[in-house]
Design a protein around this motif. Sequence first.
Motif, PDB file in Angstrom:
ATOM      1  N   ARG A 411      -1.909  13.885  18.125  1.00  0.00           N
ATOM      2  CA  ARG A 411      -3.232  14.543  18.261  1.00  0.00           C
ATOM      3  C   ARG A 411      -4.002  14.334  19.532  1.00  0.00           C
ATOM      4  N   GLU A 412      -4.153  13.060  19.779  1.00  0.00           N
ATOM      5  CA  GLU A 412      -4.597  12.671  20.868  1.00  0.00           C
ATOM      6  C   GLU A 412      -4.291  13.489  22.254  1.00  0.00           C
ATOM      7  N   ILE A 413      -2.991  13.358  22.276  1.00  0.00           N
ATOM      8  CA  ILE A 413      -2.309  14.073  23.595  1.00  0.00           C
ATOM      9  C   ILE A 413      -2.654  15.684  23.461  1.00  0.00           C
ATOM     10  N   LEU A 414      -2.644  16.162  22.339  1.00  0.00           N
ATOM     11  CA  LEU A 414      -3.028  17.657  22.238  1.00  0.00           C
ATOM     12  C   LEU A 414      -4.239  18.005  22.433  1.00  0.00           C
ATOM     13  N   ASP A 415      -5.371  16.931  21.926  1.00  0.00           N
ATOM     14  CA  ASP A 415      -6.613  17.049  22.458  1.00  0.00           C
ATOM     15  C   ASP A 415      -6.989  16.973  23.803  1.00  0.00           C
ATOM     16  N   ALA A 416      -6.194  16.106  24.603  1.00  0.00           N
ATOM     17  CA  ALA A 416      -6.317  15.967  26.210  1.00  0.00           C
ATOM     18  C   ALA A 416      -5.818  17.276  26.832  1.00  0.00           C
ATOM     19  N   MET A 417      -4.575  17.761  26.369  1.00  0.00           N
ATOM     20  CA  MET A 417      -3.992  18.892  26.982  1.00  0.00           C
ATOM     21  C   MET A 417      -5.109  20.160  26.805  1.00  0.00           C
ATOM     22  N   ASN A 418      -5.560  20.474  25.564  1.00  0.00           N
ATOM     23  CA  ASN A 418      -6.640  21.405  25.523  1.00  0.00           C
ATOM     24  C   ASN A 418      -7.620  21.225  26.262  1.00  0.00           C
ATOM     25  N   LEU A 419      -8.082  19.981  26.612  1.00  0.00           N
ATOM     26  CA  LEU A 419      -9.233  19.631  27.476  1.00  0.00           C
ATOM     27  C   LEU A 419      -8.826  20.206  28.901  1.00  0.00           C
ATOM     28  N   LYS A 492       8.671  26.851   9.683  1.00  0.00           N
ATOM     29  CA  LYS A 492       7.236  26.678  10.176  1.00  0.00           C
ATOM     30  C   LYS A 492       6.399  25.947   9.036  1.00  0.00           C
ATOM     31  N   PHE A 493       5.710  24.996   9.454  1.00  0.00           N
ATOM     32  CA  PHE A 493       5.021  24.128   8.426  1.00  0.00           C
ATOM     33  C   PHE A 493       3.392  24.553   8.837  1.00  0.00           C
ATOM     34  N   GLU A 494       2.706  25.079   7.921  1.00  0.00           N
ATOM     35  CA  GLU A 494       1.161  25.373   8.241  1.00  0.00           C
ATOM     36  C   GLU A 494       0.307  24.407   7.549  1.00  0.00           C
ATOM     37  N   PRO A 495      -0.635  24.047   8.106  1.00  0.00           N
ATOM     38  CA  PRO A 495      -1.706  22.974   7.868  1.00  0.00           C
ATOM     39  C   PRO A 495      -2.129  23.210   6.111  1.00  0.00           C
ATOM     40  N   GLN A 496      -2.175  22.171   5.271  1.00  0.00           N
ATOM     41  CA  GLN A 496      -2.569  22.480   4.039  1.00  0.00           C
ATOM     42  C   GLN A 496      -3.763  21.637   3.583  1.00  0.00           C
ATOM     43  N   ILE A 497      -4.309  20.863   4.409  1.00  0.00           N
ATOM     44  CA  ILE A 497      -5.522  20.223   3.822  1.00  0.00           C
ATOM     45  C   ILE A 497      -6.782  20.869   4.844  1.00  0.00           C
ATOM     46  N   ASN A 498      -7.963  20.682   4.118  1.00  0.00           N
ATOM     47  CA  ASN A 498      -9.179  21.303   4.897  1.00  0.00           C
ATOM     48  C   ASN A 498      -9.446  20.146   6.028  1.00  0.00           C
ATOM     49  N   PRO A 499     -10.040  21.037   7.211  1.00  0.00           N
ATOM     50  CA  PRO A 499      -9.975  20.606   8.529  1.00  0.00           C
ATOM     51  C   PRO A 499     -11.064  19.222   8.265  1.00  0.00           C
ATOM     52  N   GLU A 500     -12.079  19.249   7.510  1.00  0.00           N
ATOM     53  CA  GLU A 500     -13.090  18.117   7.487  1.00  0.00           C
ATOM     54  C   GLU A 500     -12.341  16.914   6.928  1.00  0.00           C
ATOM     55  N   GLU A 501     -11.491  16.891   6.181  1.00  0.00           N
ATOM     56  CA  GLU A 501     -10.722  15.792   5.967  1.00  0.00           C
ATOM     57  C   GLU A 501      -9.857  15.338   6.882  1.00  0.00           C
ATOM     58  N   SER A 502      -9.252  16.213   7.686  1.00  0.00           N
ATOM     59  CA  SER A 502      -8.526  16.060   8.750  1.00  0.00           C
ATOM     60  C   SER A 502      -9.240  15.103   9.649  1.00  0.00           C
ATOM     61  N   GLU A 503     -10.390  15.679  10.074  1.00  0.00           N
ATOM     62  CA  GLU A 503     -11.264  15.072  11.113  1.00  0.00           C
ATOM     63  C   GLU A 503     -11.720  13.725  10.973  1.00  0.00           C
ATOM     64  N   LEU A 504     -11.818  13.517   9.550  1.00  0.00           N
ATOM     65  CA  LEU A 504     -12.298  12.188   9.114  1.00  0.00           C
ATOM     66  C   LEU A 504     -11.135  11.273   9.062  1.00  0.00           C
ATOM     67  N   ARG A 505     -10.096  11.594   8.785  1.00  0.00           N
ATOM     68  CA  ARG A 505      -9.069  10.645   9.266  1.00  0.00           C
ATOM     69  C   ARG A 505      -8.741  10.450  10.484  1.00  0.00           C
ATOM     70  N   TYR A 506      -8.890  11.282  11.460  1.00  0.00           N
ATOM     71  CA  TYR A 506      -8.728  11.104  12.763  1.00  0.00           C
ATOM     72  C   TYR A 506      -9.713  10.369  13.406  1.00  0.00           C
ATOM     73  N   ALA A 507     -10.965  10.270  12.960  1.00  0.00           N
ATOM     74  CA  ALA A 507     -12.240   9.294  13.522  1.00  0.00           C
ATOM     75  C   ALA A 507     -11.692   8.075  12.883  1.00  0.00           C
ATOM     76  N   ARG A 508     -11.292   7.927  11.681  1.00  0.00           N
ATOM     77  CA  ARG A 508     -10.862   6.389  11.274  1.00  0.00           C
ATOM     78  C   ARG A 508      -9.882   5.835  12.439  1.00  0.00           C
ATOM     79  N   TRP A 509      -8.836   6.929  12.582  1.00  0.00           N
ATOM     80  CA  TRP A 509      -7.754   6.577  13.504  1.00  0.00           C
ATOM     81  C   TRP A 509      -8.152   5.912  14.751  1.00  0.00           C
ATOM     82  N   LYS A 510      -9.408   6.693  15.358  1.00  0.00           N
ATOM     83  CA  LYS A 510      -9.811   6.260  16.879  1.00  0.00           C
ATOM     84  C   LYS A 510     -10.499   5.131  16.730  1.00  0.00           C
ATOM     85  N   LYS A 511     -11.041   4.797  15.564  1.00  0.00           N
ATOM     86  CA  LYS A 511     -11.789   3.602  15.506  1.00  0.00           C
ATOM     87  C   LYS A 511     -10.733   2.243  15.369  1.00  0.00           C
TER      88      LYS A 511
END
Length: 533
Positions: A411-419, A492-511
């Motif tokens: 995800r960190e790499i994908l974010d950088a690519m999108n930027l 194909k694997f579709e996302p199944q959790i809500n984006p808020e939950e995903s963002e919360l976990r990602y922010a924790r990872w960054k920490k």
Amino acid sequence: MNGIMAASSNRIMLGPLVAAIDQGTSSTRFLVFNAKTAELLSHHQVEIKQSFPKEGWVEEDPKEILQSVYECMDRTCEKLTKLNIDISNIKAIGVTNQRETTIVWDKETGEPLYNAIVWLDLRTQSTVERLINKTPGRNKNHLKHKTGLPISTYFSAVKLRWLMDNVEKIHEAVLSHKAMFGTVDSWLIWCLTGGKKGGVHCTDVTNASRTMLFNIHTMDWDPELCTYFDIPMEILPKVRSSSEIYGLMKSGPLTGVPISGCLGDQSAALVGQMCFKDGQAKNTYGTGCFLLKNVGTKPVMSDHGLLTTVAYKLGRDKPAYYALEGSVAIGGAVVRWLKDNLGIIQTSSELEKLAADVGTSYGCYFVPAFSGLYAPYWEPSARGIICGLTQFTNRSHLAFAALEAVCFQTREILDAMNLDSGIHLAQLQVDGGMTSNRLLMQLQADILCIPVVKPSMPETTALGAAMAAGAAEGVSVWSLNPEDLTEVTSEKFEPQINPEESELRYARWKKAVQKAMNWETTEPVNNGNAGQK
């Protein structure tokens, strides 16, 4: 009689076959494909031993690597013969390899002068610091305008510099003009085409672009870069395109078959995933994880910690295509670590079951920075960390956290690519050994919040090398025209959790990542005030 007739008519129907040598970090494979349908007919795999002579050092034996290639070839040919498939139908061989891994050998004896230094080896950290210190403003991106790469322990030139400085045999061989340098592709092609008896010393543009000695604009070795690293150009292999006849096999059951494709493993996977259009991207889950995005025929420089690399050049007079790449050092290697070092699993497949049992990491985060962090941080001083532990945490939570770590790093790499590109990826194409883990694929879709698409034939790296070999001028049994390419079936694997939950976990990872930073420093600790760093 009918049985024999059927068998021989079967043989004829297959048409031309193309083989691929896939020499990865943890194993070697030899695979044979039908050039018309891209179907995998047979393969054989042999594990490669890694040695860790000191902390952060990773080596492999070049002779064992070569031997594993011969063994895989022999076994696959035996399997094909048993299937009644005529091996004389194999019209070409492609080579794909772990990149940046560095080998120096003696051109007169054909013997390696030291073990191969593997891409994720960290011994060159002091060499890197010395090189960065001699740049204006101590800038690790000082050579990026020519190479697309930061000065880092990752790339071959730095490993080669270390070998020349620290291994007497290599220092002497360079002085007496007997040394040859190559990445794994060069070593294999040289040996397979005759070795000391006229072997071809070459590499392709994709592997060359990972050395830091190659100018990605002129498409050749750069005299200024060679001077900067103080490396004599005479020891370097000749740079060729990724799809042309380099030489012929000189021994074994496939003697006389041309070796006509060569791509570093990540480029090969990009080709195998048919990412021929600007903006298409794939992620390979191997020992490390590598996300590449095709950016077309003009190189794009990253402002967000990604590498600019040569994606492929499929023929001498064909244009070179470039890619933005994000590299993660530890992907599948984390599974190996849980198995071999901690013993909490016996087999890789057990990891998925353990993690699925709990379905959560229960707040536990695992940053596997065993050899520093690669993209987008380029921080060799980071070290692995597991945080958020409570007395409730057990090995299943740790297993889940390990899988999540692979997804967060992607995800960190994908974010950088999108930027960097300003275009958001709509879906991610994936391949590599770890993609057989369905929980991992689902987690990846959840953490990226976009669909993850996995081809039903996971061997896309080998397929890419076979395509390049089969399409080479003088072989021409594989068409790379978009309308001729076989439609790949995928899941194909579709996302199944809500984006808020995903963002919360990602922010924790960054920490957690921040906590892993600047752990290992090379400055000596002064005992008088050891606690005050």
